[in-house]
Design a protein around this motif. Structure first.
Motif, mmCIF file in Angstrom:
data_model
loop_
_atom_site.group_PDB
_atom_site.id
_atom_site.type_symbol
_atom_site.label_atom_id
_atom_site.label_comp_id
_atom_site.label_asym_id
_atom_site.label_seq_id
_atom_site.Cartn_x
_atom_site.Cartn_y
_atom_site.Cartn_z
ATOM 1 N N TRP A 9 11.152 -44.081 -17.474
ATOM 2 C CA TRP A 9 10.680 -43.823 -18.835
ATOM 3 C C TRP A 9 9.608 -44.800 -19.269
ATOM 4 O O TRP A 9 8.839 -44.515 -20.193
ATOM 5 C CB TRP A 9 11.863 -43.871 -19.816
ATOM 6 C CG TRP A 9 12.868 -42.797 -19.558
ATOM 7 C CD1 TRP A 9 14.100 -42.942 -19.003
ATOM 8 C CD2 TRP A 9 12.716 -41.395 -19.829
ATOM 9 N NE1 TRP A 9 14.722 -41.719 -18.908
ATOM 10 C CE2 TRP A 9 13.898 -40.758 -19.409
ATOM 11 C CE3 TRP A 9 11.684 -40.627 -20.378
ATOM 12 C CZ2 TRP A 9 14.079 -39.384 -19.526
ATOM 13 C CZ3 TRP A 9 11.868 -39.263 -20.505
ATOM 14 C CH2 TRP A 9 13.053 -38.657 -20.077
ATOM 15 N N ASP A 29 10.910 -32.366 -25.050
ATOM 16 C CA ASP A 29 11.479 -32.740 -26.336
ATOM 17 C C ASP A 29 10.426 -32.595 -27.440
ATOM 18 O O ASP A 29 9.323 -32.093 -27.201
ATOM 19 C CB ASP A 29 12.086 -34.150 -26.280
ATOM 20 C CG ASP A 29 11.041 -35.250 -26.140
ATOM 21 O OD1 ASP A 29 9.823 -34.963 -26.255
ATOM 22 O OD2 ASP A 29 11.448 -36.403 -25.920
ATOM 23 N N ASP A 30 10.767 -33.028 -28.645
ATOM 24 C CA ASP A 30 9.880 -32.869 -29.798
ATOM 25 C C ASP A 30 8.510 -33.504 -29.577
ATOM 26 O O ASP A 30 7.542 -33.157 -30.232
ATOM 27 C CB ASP A 30 10.500 -33.542 -31.042
ATOM 28 C CG ASP A 30 11.810 -32.907 -31.463
ATOM 29 O OD1 ASP A 30 12.421 -32.200 -30.640
ATOM 30 O OD2 ASP A 30 12.226 -33.129 -32.623
ATOM 31 N N TRP A 31 8.454 -34.468 -28.673
ATOM 32 C CA TRP A 31 7.213 -35.234 -28.496
ATOM 33 C C TRP A 31 6.544 -34.945 -27.155
ATOM 34 O O TRP A 31 5.583 -35.601 -26.792
ATOM 35 C CB TRP A 31 7.528 -36.727 -28.647
ATOM 36 C CG TRP A 31 8.347 -36.955 -29.886
ATOM 37 C CD1 TRP A 31 7.879 -37.004 -31.164
ATOM 38 C CD2 TRP A 31 9.769 -37.089 -29.975
ATOM 39 N NE1 TRP A 31 8.928 -37.160 -32.043
ATOM 40 C CE2 TRP A 31 10.088 -37.216 -31.349
ATOM 41 C CE3 TRP A 31 10.807 -37.114 -29.040
ATOM 42 C CZ2 TRP A 31 11.412 -37.372 -31.803
ATOM 43 C CZ3 TRP A 31 12.115 -37.266 -29.494
ATOM 44 C CH2 TRP A 31 12.410 -37.393 -30.852
ATOM 45 N N TYR A 33 8.039 -35.128 -24.071
ATOM 46 C CA TYR A 33 8.628 -35.776 -22.895
ATOM 47 C C TYR A 33 9.672 -34.872 -22.235
ATOM 48 O O TYR A 33 10.334 -34.085 -22.918
ATOM 49 C CB TYR A 33 9.278 -37.105 -23.293
ATOM 50 C CG TYR A 33 8.274 -38.121 -23.766
ATOM 51 C CD1 TYR A 33 7.694 -39.015 -22.863
ATOM 52 C CD2 TYR A 33 7.866 -38.165 -25.099
ATOM 53 C CE1 TYR A 33 6.754 -39.936 -23.287
ATOM 54 C CE2 TYR A 33 6.925 -39.084 -25.538
ATOM 55 C CZ TYR A 33 6.369 -39.966 -24.618
ATOM 56 O OH TYR A 33 5.437 -40.865 -25.042
ATOM 57 N N PRO A 34 9.798 -34.998 -20.929
ATOM 58 C CA PRO A 34 10.755 -34.135 -20.223
ATOM 59 C C PRO A 34 12.208 -34.434 -20.615
ATOM 60 O O PRO A 34 12.573 -35.590 -20.785
ATOM 61 C CB PRO A 34 10.521 -34.473 -18.740
ATOM 62 C CG PRO A 34 9.862 -35.813 -18.736
ATOM 63 C CD PRO A 34 9.094 -35.916 -20.009
ATOM 64 N N VAL A 35 13.006 -33.372 -20.761
ATOM 65 C CA VAL A 35 14.457 -33.509 -21.012
ATOM 66 C C VAL A 35 15.192 -32.676 -19.987
ATOM 67 O O VAL A 35 14.923 -31.481 -19.869
ATOM 68 C CB VAL A 35 14.889 -32.888 -22.369
ATOM 69 C CG1 VAL A 35 16.254 -33.408 -22.778
ATOM 70 C CG2 VAL A 35 13.884 -33.067 -23.448
ATOM 71 N N ARG A 41 20.379 -37.590 -17.659
ATOM 72 C CA ARG A 41 19.029 -37.319 -18.152
ATOM 73 C C ARG A 41 17.989 -38.263 -17.606
ATOM 74 O O ARG A 41 16.812 -38.150 -17.925
ATOM 75 C CB ARG A 41 19.071 -37.370 -19.658
ATOM 76 C CG ARG A 41 20.148 -36.420 -20.099
ATOM 77 C CD ARG A 41 20.409 -36.477 -21.511
ATOM 78 N NE ARG A 41 19.827 -35.338 -22.178
ATOM 79 C CZ ARG A 41 19.679 -35.298 -23.491
ATOM 80 N NH1 ARG A 41 20.014 -36.316 -24.225
ATOM 81 N NH2 ARG A 41 19.162 -34.243 -24.055
ATOM 82 N N THR A 42 18.416 -39.226 -16.804
ATOM 83 C CA THR A 42 17.445 -40.128 -16.187
ATOM 84 C C THR A 42 17.456 -39.948 -14.673
ATOM 85 O O THR A 42 16.434 -40.118 -14.016
ATOM 86 C CB THR A 42 17.754 -41.583 -16.601
ATOM 87 O OG1 THR A 42 17.550 -41.691 -18.012
ATOM 88 C CG2 THR A 42 16.839 -42.577 -15.912
#
Ligand code: SF4
Ligand code: SF4
Lengths: 81, 417
Positions: A9, A29-31, A33-35, A41-42
């Motif tokens: 990240w 995501d809202d910005w 970035y991958p989810v 999630r990592t």
């Protein structure tokens, strides 16, 4: 052996190339970035269907933020024959 | 206690501290002479890898926040060391960085009992075959630690590195980074620090209070350590108590009840709205019958984290307090990871709208959605710790939320909307 896609990240800038290559695995995501769609999630478990696309994403990520961990493949690239 | 368990020659006859008064038993600003006089000498030459099994028997857990079993960290580091004949020798770092604004027990320990921390660092290094020793702490701790190091030749090799006064500076990989590069930012941990940390050496990072306990366990053994506390949470821990009264550091038994801690702090439980336990990454609870313990069901046990115990007096709004804390935490994101850099300010914004009585019931759902979105997505624990704090506030202050959504406030000091 299970392989996971690790996202660093601190490097990822959220342009989302990986999410286009791996739509089944990653949403945005809202910005931007991958989810991961499910699970960790990592360190995201890669199914057999996504194996090639995951290696491709590692190669193409502009920020070198991705790495495939575990299994027979090294850090990126396809497993040698 | 068997002879093998302790590094203290039985014939010396030193008496181990009794009850929960352990780490400060040598009194204030203890110099080396009074330290040895109180605790007895520690024969470092007799300390080796066996200390790891003594620590395992003691049940000591880390006192910096994560509460991992300390012996596991030492064992993992020692194992990397033995991975090959050319394997580099481990680095051992005493972590005294206390970026958490409500925490001051580590600073107090370094000021009052620096020799216990140094003993622990030297003993841990012996146990893992370490070669480089660091003490990472805020500048305010330097005078006491420098004086202590100058009092004993065995400690001369310890290098002091300054920790900046930032929230995230105490995170283990931030400590390693600060020592390596001067910049206290966490890094991605695809490999464990115990395998590859400072300059790619196996690296052991232990909180300074953990080290002080190790210093005593190396002397008096596991059975002594377990003589207070409970089976799952043995020994003592330091807590930083803050709130309506003066700040104070208490040493309490493992598994102590919140009521007992309030009583020792001379705080009347009737005057308490809630207690923030564990710090800004911790959890709000209402005092009832909780125990401060590293394990146990969430309904009865609350994790001590970094030992923060912050009392919100009756009549104060926990939502406002939490909103202020989350504003601060959003500002303390190291701004490396997108979900943390954008997600925390977004959550802070929504929480502020709830705290300052915007009457929109969708706000709580939105806060929960953001929490789920950001969870597990950062190089360090900062986003997850922040989310834990927020969700405990939504839970514990649910009556206040209902009141806010109805346009009123349950508190006496609430600002007008
Ligand atoms: S391709 Fe790389 S930089 Fe872009 S969003 Fe994916 S991980 Fe982040
Ligand atoms: S998660 Fe946040 S605080 Fe932690 S390294 Fe990433 S940006 Fe920094």
């Amino acid at each position: 052996m299970s392989r996971t896609l690790h996202i660093d990240w601190t490097k990822c800038d959220g342009r989302g190339l990986c999410t286009e290559l791996l739509p089944g695995l990653l949403g945005r995501d809202d910005w931007g970035y991958p989810v991961a769609r499910r699970g960790d999630r990592t360190d995201i478990a890669i199914g057999r269907d996504d194996a090639d696309a995951a290696d491709e994403a590692v190669k193409l990520c502009p920020r070198l933020a991705l790495r495939v961990v575990g299994g027979s493949g090294g850090s990126g690239g396809r497993p040698a024959r | 206690m068997t002879f093998k368990e302790t590094a203290l020659p039985e014939s010396t006859g030193w008496r181990a501290p009794f009850g929960t008064f352990r780490l400060f038993a040598a009194g204030t600003h203890a110099g080396f002479a009074r330290h040895v006089d109180t605790f007895g000498p520690l024969d470092l030459d007799s300390v080796g890898p066996e200390l790891i099994s003594v620590l395992k028997a003691s049940g000591l857990t880390g006192r910096g926040g994560a509460a991992f079993a300390s012996w596991r960290k030492l064992a993992a580091t020692a194992q990397s060391r033995s991975a090959g004949i050319l394997a580099p020798r481990p680095v051992v770092i005493g972590n005294g960085a206390e970026g958490e604004p409500l925490s001051f027990k580590d600073k107090t320990l370094l000021a009052e009992a620096p020799h216990l921390v140094i003993d622990g660092l030297l003993a841990a290094s012996r146990a893992v075959g370490g070669s480089q020793l660091y003490l990472y702490a805020g500048a305010a701790s330097f005078p006491a630690v420098e004086r202590a190091i100058s009092e004993r030749p065995a400690a001369r090799g310890i290098r002091l590195v300054e920790a900046p006064d930032r929230f995230i500076a105490g995170e283990a990989s931030a400590a390693v980074n600060a020592i390596a590069t001067g910049s206290a930012l966490p890094f991605d941990k695809r490999r464990r620090l115990s395998e590859s940390g400072l300059k790619n050496r196996p690296t052991l990072v232990l909180n300074v209070e953990t080290l002080a306990h190790i210093a005593l366990i190396a002397r008096y053994g596991a059975v002594w350590f377990r003589s207070v506390g409970s089976a799952v949470d043995p020994g003592t821990r330091l807590i930083s108590v803050s709130g309506p009264g003066p700040d104070q550091v208490l040493e309490v038994a493992g598994n102590e009840s919140l009521g007992e801690i309030l009583y020792s702090s001379q705080i009347d439980a009737a005057d308490v709205a809630a207690v923030l336990v564990g710090g800004y990454h911790g959890r709000w609870v209402k005092p009832h019958d909780y125990k401060l313990s590293v394990s146990g069901p969430a309904s009865h046990a609350v994790r001590p984290g970094a030992g923060v115990f912050h009392v919100l007096p009756a009549g104060y709004c926990g939502l406002e307090t939490t909103a202020r804390i989350v504003d601060y935490l959003a500002g303390e994101s190291a701004r490396q990871c997108g979900p943390c850099m954008f997600g925390l300010p977004a959550m802070a914004g929504v929480l502020n709208r709830i705290a300052y009585r915007e009457r929109d019931p969708r706000l709580v759902k939105e806060l929960e959605r953001l929490g789920k979105l950001v969870a597990g997505r950062g190089a360090c624990h900062h986003p997850d710790g922040t989310i834990q704090l927020i969700s405990s506030a939504l839970d514990v202050f649910s009556d206040e939320i209902k009141a806010h959504l109805a346009g009123t406030c349950t508190t006496v000091n609430g600002r007008a909307a």
